[in-house]
Design a protein around this motif. Sequence first.
Motif, PDB file in Angstrom:
ATOM      1  N   ARG A  93       0.867  -1.318  -0.019  1.00 20.70           N
ATOM      2  CA  ARG A  93      -0.041   0.048  -0.068  1.00 20.70           C
ATOM      3  C   ARG A  93       0.768   1.342  -0.087  1.00 20.70           C
ATOM      4  N   GLY A  94       1.904   1.219   0.751  1.00 16.68           N
ATOM      5  CA  GLY A  94       3.032   2.310   0.737  1.00 16.68           C
ATOM      6  C   GLY A  94       3.465   2.519  -0.715  1.00 16.68           C
ATOM      7  N   HIS A  95       3.801   1.401  -1.279  1.00 18.89           N
ATOM      8  CA  HIS A  95       4.457   1.551  -2.575  1.00 18.89           C
ATOM      9  C   HIS A  95       3.404   1.962  -3.512  1.00 18.89           C
ATOM     10  N   GLU A  96       2.142   1.639  -3.496  1.00 14.21           N
ATOM     11  CA  GLU A  96       0.882   2.056  -4.260  1.00 14.21           C
ATOM     12  C   GLU A  96       0.966   3.743  -4.078  1.00 14.21           C
ATOM     13  N   GLN A  97       0.939   4.047  -2.969  1.00 13.83           N
ATOM     14  CA  GLN A  97       0.971   5.530  -2.785  1.00 13.83           C
ATOM     15  C   GLN A  97       1.803   6.063  -3.315  1.00 13.83           C
TER      16      GLN A  97
END
Length: 94
Positions: free
Chosen positions: A70-74
């Motif tokens: 999710r952090g990478h997605e953001q």
Amino acid sequence: EIQSEKDYFSQRALSEELEQTVLEGMVPDLPVLRMAYLIERDFAEFYEMAASKVEGESRQVLEMLGHWERGHEQLFRLLHDKAFEQYASMPWGG
């Protein structure tokens, strides 16, 4: 009078319109960045779904991986949106 390297390269960048060239050069990056954040989202969803089906340490590890994704997605979404804004504001209409 000897021109400093900094002044020389700054003048050269202006005369060659390098800033605009760099902005135009990033246009192909938009689909790459979009694909990157979509891949990260898919991985996050995969890990979250897998975590919901197990218990204990396995669940913790899968939840941690989902959180990382999710952090990478953001991050990729932010980079995409920033590049898109720059692209859309180009003088030739984006």
